[in-house]
Design a protein around this motif. Sequence first.
Motif, PDB file in Angstrom:
ATOM      1  N   ARG A  87     -12.242  -5.486  -7.244  1.00  0.00           N
ATOM      2  CA  ARG A  87     -12.964  -4.293  -6.804  1.00  0.00           C
ATOM      3  C   ARG A  87     -12.783  -4.079  -5.294  1.00  0.00           C
ATOM      4  O   ARG A  87     -12.525  -2.951  -4.836  1.00  0.00           O
ATOM      5  CB  ARG A  87     -14.444  -4.412  -7.140  1.00  0.00           C
ATOM      6  CG  ARG A  87     -15.289  -3.234  -6.646  1.00  0.00           C
ATOM      7  CD  ARG A  87     -16.777  -3.514  -6.832  1.00  0.00           C
ATOM      8  NE  ARG A  87     -17.130  -3.569  -8.232  1.00  0.00           N
ATOM      9  CZ  ARG A  87     -17.440  -2.494  -8.967  1.00  0.00           C
ATOM     10  NH1 ARG A  87     -17.446  -1.292  -8.401  1.00  0.00           N
ATOM     11  NH2 ARG A  87     -17.767  -2.636 -10.235  1.00  0.00           N
ATOM     12  N   HIS A  97      -9.223  -2.985  -4.564  1.00  0.00           N
ATOM     13  CA  HIS A  97      -9.071  -1.597  -5.013  1.00  0.00           C
ATOM     14  C   HIS A  97      -9.603  -0.641  -3.950  1.00  0.00           C
ATOM     15  O   HIS A  97      -8.981   0.389  -3.647  1.00  0.00           O
ATOM     16  CB  HIS A  97      -9.830  -1.424  -6.332  1.00  0.00           C
ATOM     17  CG  HIS A  97      -9.821  -0.021  -6.871  1.00  0.00           C
ATOM     18  ND1 HIS A  97      -8.839   0.443  -7.714  1.00  0.00           N
ATOM     19  CD2 HIS A  97     -10.691   1.017  -6.693  1.00  0.00           C
ATOM     20  CE1 HIS A  97      -9.087   1.692  -8.036  1.00  0.00           C
ATOM     21  NE2 HIS A  97     -10.213   2.066  -7.437  1.00  0.00           N
ATOM     22  N   ASN A  98     -10.737  -0.974  -3.384  1.00  0.00           N
ATOM     23  CA  ASN A  98     -11.342  -0.109  -2.374  1.00  0.00           C
ATOM     24  C   ASN A  98     -10.624  -0.187  -1.036  1.00  0.00           C
ATOM     25  O   ASN A  98     -10.760   0.728  -0.213  1.00  0.00           O
ATOM     26  CB  ASN A  98     -12.816  -0.475  -2.193  1.00  0.00           C
ATOM     27  CG  ASN A  98     -13.644  -0.128  -3.417  1.00  0.00           C
ATOM     28  OD1 ASN A  98     -13.310   0.787  -4.167  1.00  0.00           O
ATOM     29  ND2 ASN A  98     -14.720  -0.882  -3.643  1.00  0.00           N
ATOM     30  N   ARG A 155      -6.194   3.468  -5.572  1.00  0.00           N
ATOM     31  CA  ARG A 155      -7.169   4.467  -6.022  1.00  0.00           C
ATOM     32  C   ARG A 155      -6.501   5.812  -6.302  1.00  0.00           C
ATOM     33  O   ARG A 155      -7.177   6.825  -6.453  1.00  0.00           O
ATOM     34  CB  ARG A 155      -8.272   4.649  -4.973  1.00  0.00           C
ATOM     35  CG  ARG A 155      -8.972   3.365  -4.555  1.00  0.00           C
ATOM     36  CD  ARG A 155     -10.214   3.627  -3.734  1.00  0.00           C
ATOM     37  NE  ARG A 155      -9.973   4.440  -2.555  1.00  0.00           N
ATOM     38  CZ  ARG A 155      -9.514   3.983  -1.393  1.00  0.00           C
ATOM     39  NH1 ARG A 155      -9.231   2.691  -1.268  1.00  0.00           N
ATOM     40  NH2 ARG A 155      -9.325   4.791  -0.366  1.00  0.00           N
ATOM     41  N   VAL A 198      -6.238  10.664  -4.214  1.00  0.00           N
ATOM     42  CA  VAL A 198      -6.895   9.365  -4.055  1.00  0.00           C
ATOM     43  C   VAL A 198      -8.371   9.528  -4.368  1.00  0.00           C
ATOM     44  O   VAL A 198      -9.194   9.815  -3.492  1.00  0.00           O
ATOM     45  CB  VAL A 198      -6.688   8.807  -2.635  1.00  0.00           C
ATOM     46  CG1 VAL A 198      -7.331   7.433  -2.497  1.00  0.00           C
ATOM     47  CG2 VAL A 198      -5.207   8.737  -2.297  1.00  0.00           C
ATOM     48  N   ASP A 199      -8.723   9.361  -5.640  1.00  0.00           N
ATOM     49  CA  ASP A 199     -10.115   9.561  -6.032  1.00  0.00           C
ATOM     50  C   ASP A 199     -10.511   8.715  -7.247  1.00  0.00           C
ATOM     51  O   ASP A 199     -11.525   8.992  -7.890  1.00  0.00           O
ATOM     52  CB  ASP A 199     -10.373  11.044  -6.334  1.00  0.00           C
ATOM     53  CG  ASP A 199      -9.598  11.560  -7.546  1.00  0.00           C
ATOM     54  OD1 ASP A 199      -8.792  10.797  -8.124  1.00  0.00           O
ATOM     55  OD2 ASP A 199      -9.794  12.738  -7.918  1.00  0.00           O
ATOM     56  N   PRO A 226     -12.155   5.795  -9.058  1.00  0.00           N
ATOM     57  CA  PRO A 226     -13.102   4.697  -8.826  1.00  0.00           C
ATOM     58  C   PRO A 226     -12.677   3.439  -9.571  1.00  0.00           C
ATOM     59  O   PRO A 226     -11.936   3.503 -10.558  1.00  0.00           O
ATOM     60  CB  PRO A 226     -14.419   5.250  -9.397  1.00  0.00           C
ATOM     61  CG  PRO A 226     -13.980   6.203 -10.465  1.00  0.00           C
ATOM     62  CD  PRO A 226     -12.713   6.824  -9.960  1.00  0.00           C
ATOM     63  N   PHE A 227     -13.128   2.305  -9.093  1.00  0.00           N
ATOM     64  CA  PHE A 227     -12.776   1.035  -9.718  1.00  0.00           C
ATOM     65  C   PHE A 227     -13.202   1.004 -11.182  1.00  0.00           C
ATOM     66  O   PHE A 227     -12.510   0.438 -12.028  1.00  0.00           O
ATOM     67  CB  PHE A 227     -13.434  -0.115  -8.953  1.00  0.00           C
ATOM     68  CG  PHE A 227     -13.156  -1.471  -9.553  1.00  0.00           C
ATOM     69  CD1 PHE A 227     -11.926  -2.080  -9.403  1.00  0.00           C
ATOM     70  CD2 PHE A 227     -14.144  -2.131 -10.279  1.00  0.00           C
ATOM     71  CE1 PHE A 227     -11.666  -3.329  -9.970  1.00  0.00           C
ATOM     72  CE2 PHE A 227     -13.907  -3.370 -10.840  1.00  0.00           C
ATOM     73  CZ  PHE A 227     -12.657  -3.973 -10.679  1.00  0.00           C
ATOM     74  N   THR A 277     -10.657   1.851 -13.812  1.00  0.00           N
ATOM     75  CA  THR A 277      -9.483   0.998 -13.964  1.00  0.00           C
ATOM     76  C   THR A 277      -9.763  -0.074 -15.014  1.00  0.00           C
ATOM     77  O   THR A 277     -10.773  -0.772 -14.950  1.00  0.00           O
ATOM     78  CB  THR A 277      -9.126   0.325 -12.623  1.00  0.00           C
ATOM     79  OG1 THR A 277      -8.908   1.336 -11.638  1.00  0.00           O
ATOM     80  CG2 THR A 277      -7.879  -0.514 -12.764  1.00  0.00           C
ATOM     81  N   THR A 296     -11.213  -0.576   5.013  1.00  0.00           N
ATOM     82  CA  THR A 296     -10.375   0.271   4.165  1.00  0.00           C
ATOM     83  C   THR A 296      -9.187   0.775   4.970  1.00  0.00           C
ATOM     84  O   THR A 296      -9.346   1.289   6.085  1.00  0.00           O
ATOM     85  CB  THR A 296     -11.184   1.466   3.629  1.00  0.00           C
ATOM     86  OG1 THR A 296     -12.275   0.976   2.847  1.00  0.00           O
ATOM     87  CG2 THR A 296     -10.314   2.376   2.784  1.00  0.00           C
TER      88      THR A 296
END
Length: 392
Positions: free
Chosen positions: A18, A21-22, A28, A41-42, A44-45, A48, A130
């Motif tokens: 997670r 991913h962020n 993302r 790019v939108d 959310p984890f 997935t 990030t």
Amino acid sequence: MAKFDVPPTVSRLRSALRQIHNRHPMMRARIEGQTSRDWVVDVPFEKTEIAVHPAGEAFDVEAFYTEIAKQVLDISNVSWRAYLVTGQNDEVTWIALVTNHGGIDGRSALVILNDLDHLLQEPETWQTSTLPMTAPVEEGLAARGFSGDRSILSSWPKETNWPVNQPADSSQRVPYGFLRILRPETLSALHACLKQNGLHLASAFGAAAVKAASVLPGGTGWTGIVAPTDVRDDCLPAISHDAVGEYVAGITLLLGPEYREADTLEIARALQTQFTEHRPPSLLMDADVPLAVTLATVDQMSAANTAFVGGICVTDVGDLERLSGRAVGYSEVLLMPSQNHGIHPVLVAIVSTAAGVCLSFGYSEPLQTGETAHAFADSYVNVLEALAAGDA
């Protein structure tokens, strides 16, 4: 796919995924639009897929790779998914990451693995910020003076086009991958031999493919090789080595029948010269490839062709610990793009670790037979071991 030296629990690994991913925008990302390739790019984890695969002690890496490689990744929704292979006590022994190669290349897969290991083993020193989205690599190369119209697939002389075992369109193909490992002492001996002769390791990896190509049916003595190369440092500004994305150019190398009886070092010298000469032209990329050209290329790759049109792919992805700058806790790494495109008779992806050199071999049936692919791998390994032993 990577095997953990110290298996984490499912919950701990899921939490780490997670955070990674962020951290990386391309993890993302998804592709939106039917008439162009636009990254959004939108994702959310939670969207997935993280699947748990209980395997116990009897786990067949090659069979598992084949099974997950058959499954389509919907890149309009996600750019990756993961499979966590568990043994006893809910501990994860292997992780398999399935990614969109158009957005997350092989070197970037190593970045993800390094981030994952760093977060699991040394969380107090892991960078939590990030990262920003990088500009397209074509723009960075153009700013450095590399730009131009370049076809998606390189043109190869027909003499390099090995015939397929059995023509099949993309819906009928099954990708396979398997792993061979060279021991650390063999790698050390290879380094010593090549240094003495003024050669790079990548040239030996290419030379081994030229020698091993003799087992491929229908050969003419000509050997075409595509050698992917990382172009982060060629861009202006240079792209961070911590970034995840697609930062690759393919260098084309070609040797004729006069090298059929040459020794491995002579072949390596010829390839190294070509690598240096052919690298600048490989950086010429067009950021706006017409959709019609892309679709025509897809149609070409998907058709039931009678020959492989892309040469042998030999990709030296890198030394995991050298790229990471730290000890990394994976003993085996199987890094293999699916070969459903039908371009290469066989692909070799190379990752060096503390455990040695992980050689991933890929092919697609029925275009290529397992017997031929394994014979190629046997010959490839034998050539490198002989070179390390001083028998070039």
